[in-house]
Design a protein around this motif. Sequence first.
Motif, PDB file in Angstrom:
ATOM      1  N   ALA A  30       0.804  -1.227   0.000  1.00  0.00           N
ATOM      2  CA  ALA A  30       0.000   0.000   0.000  1.00  0.00           C
ATOM      3  C   ALA A  30       0.834   1.274   0.000  1.00  0.00           C
ATOM      4  N   ILE A  31       2.146   1.152   0.251  1.00  0.00           N
ATOM      5  CA  ILE A  31       2.983   2.353   0.386  1.00  0.00           C
ATOM      6  C   ILE A  31       3.969   2.473  -0.780  1.00  0.00           C
ATOM      7  N   PRO A  32       4.458   3.686  -1.042  1.00  0.00           N
ATOM      8  CA  PRO A  32       5.457   3.869  -2.102  1.00  0.00           C
ATOM      9  C   PRO A  32       6.843   3.428  -1.628  1.00  0.00           C
ATOM     10  N   SER A  33       7.837   3.660  -2.447  1.00  0.00           N
ATOM     11  CA  SER A  33       9.210   3.304  -2.101  1.00  0.00           C
ATOM     12  C   SER A  33       9.702   4.128  -0.909  1.00  0.00           C
ATOM     13  N   ARG A  34      10.795   3.660  -0.310  1.00  0.00           N
ATOM     14  CA  ARG A  34      11.375   4.406   0.807  1.00  0.00           C
ATOM     15  C   ARG A  34      11.836   5.776   0.354  1.00  0.00           C
ATOM     16  N   GLU A  35      12.348   5.869  -0.880  1.00  0.00           N
ATOM     17  CA  GLU A  35      12.821   7.147  -1.410  1.00  0.00           C
ATOM     18  C   GLU A  35      11.690   8.162  -1.513  1.00  0.00           C
ATOM     19  N   ASN A  36      10.472   7.673  -1.679  1.00  0.00           N
ATOM     20  CA  ASN A  36       9.296   8.545  -1.768  1.00  0.00           C
ATOM     21  C   ASN A  36       8.540   8.655  -0.440  1.00  0.00           C
ATOM     22  N   GLY A  37       9.219   8.290   0.631  1.00  0.00           N
ATOM     23  CA  GLY A  37       8.644   8.471   1.972  1.00  0.00           C
ATOM     24  C   GLY A  37       7.798   7.333   2.467  1.00  0.00           C
TER      25      GLY A  37
END
Length: 364
Positions: free
Chosen positions: A287-294
Motif C-alpha cells: 500500500a505504500i510507495p518506495s522508501r525514497e518517496n517516503g
Amino acid sequence: MTSQAQSIIVPTDNELLQAQADLWRHSLYYLKSMALKCVVELGIPTAIHRLGGTASVPDLITAVSLPAGKQQFLGRLMRLLASSGVFTKIDSADEAMYSLTPLSYLLVEEIAADGHIDHSPFLLTVTANHYIDLAMGLADWFKKEEKTPPFDHVHGASLFEESMERKDPEFHKMSRKGLKVHDDFAVDIALREFRDIFQGIKSLTDCCYHGDGTTAKAIAKAFPQMKVTHLDLPQEISKIPADGIVNYVGGDMFKSIPPAQVVILKMVLHHWSDEDCVKILANCRKAIPSRENGGKVLVGDIVLDPTLGPMYETQLLMDVCMMLMKDGRQRDLNDWRELFMKAGFSDFKLISKFGARGVLEAYP
C-alpha cells in the motif's frame, strides 16, 4: 542419579525462610487484582477525587455509602493497595489519609481533562469471571490438543467478536470498552512526543481492529494538511459518523489496504499470530510507495525488553494475557525483525520506547 543429587545446592535456613515469604506473596498476588477490582466497583478512586484528592477511610465509607461496620475492613484493603502504589497513604495523629497516585488517577470517572480515559473497563474485563476462569483452567488447556485460544475453547466464542456479543452481550460491551481504553489511551501524548515523525507526510492510513477512529481523528486534527484514512471492518465503520475530516473505509486488512505514503498499525499486531502478522504487513508494504518517496509503516506495539525493569514484568503479563484470549503474542526486537523481513521489508528500526510499548518504523 547420585552425581545429580550431589550437585543440588541445599538452600540455607535464611534462604528457605525468604523463599517461604516469596511463595506466600506469589501465591496471593491475585488478591491485589481482586482488591483493585473491589475499590473500582465501590467507586473509591472517583470518591477520593471528588473529596479533593485526599480522604480518610471514614470519609470514604460515607462517600460511597458503605455500612459503618466495614470501616476497618476497607482500611485494610486500602493499606494493601497503598503498599502496591495504587494510592498514597499519609499517616497522621488522627486518621490515615489516602490520596490518588497516577495509577488510581486512571481509574477516576468524570475527569474533564483532555486526554483522560477511565481505565476501569480494561480492569473489569481482565478481572471478570470470563477471564479468571481461563487462568484457573490453564493446566487443563495445556494437556489438551487444542489449537484455539483458551477463551474460545472455554466460552465457545471469540473475544471482541460478534460470537461473544450473541453469547453474552453485557460482557461483550464491557470488553469492547476495555479494548477502546487499550487502543486510544495516550494518543495525545504520542502526537506530542513523536510530532517530528509525522511532519511532511502527505497521506496516511490507520489500520484498526475494532477501532472508533480516535487515532485517525487526532492525527487529522494535528496535521490538517494530511489526507488521513481510517480502515476497519465494514460493521465497525458503520458505527462512526462521517465528519468530513477523516476518510472512513470499510474493508479487511488481510485482503488490501488503502494506498498511502504511511500506514499505521497501533496495538493491532499483538492480537494476531506470526503468520497473520506477515499477511497484514505484506499488504501494508503493497500500500505504500518506495522508501525514497517516503513510504514506511509505523507500528506502535509492545516490544519485550528485559532491561526495562518492572515494566518488563508488565510486558510478560500482557503476553500471557494475550495467550489466554487471542492467537497473538508480545514480541521482542528479534521477533519484530523476523516479521518485517518475512513480509518483504528491506529494513526497520526501533524509534523509541513509549511506556510499555515501542514505536517501530519499517521500510519497503
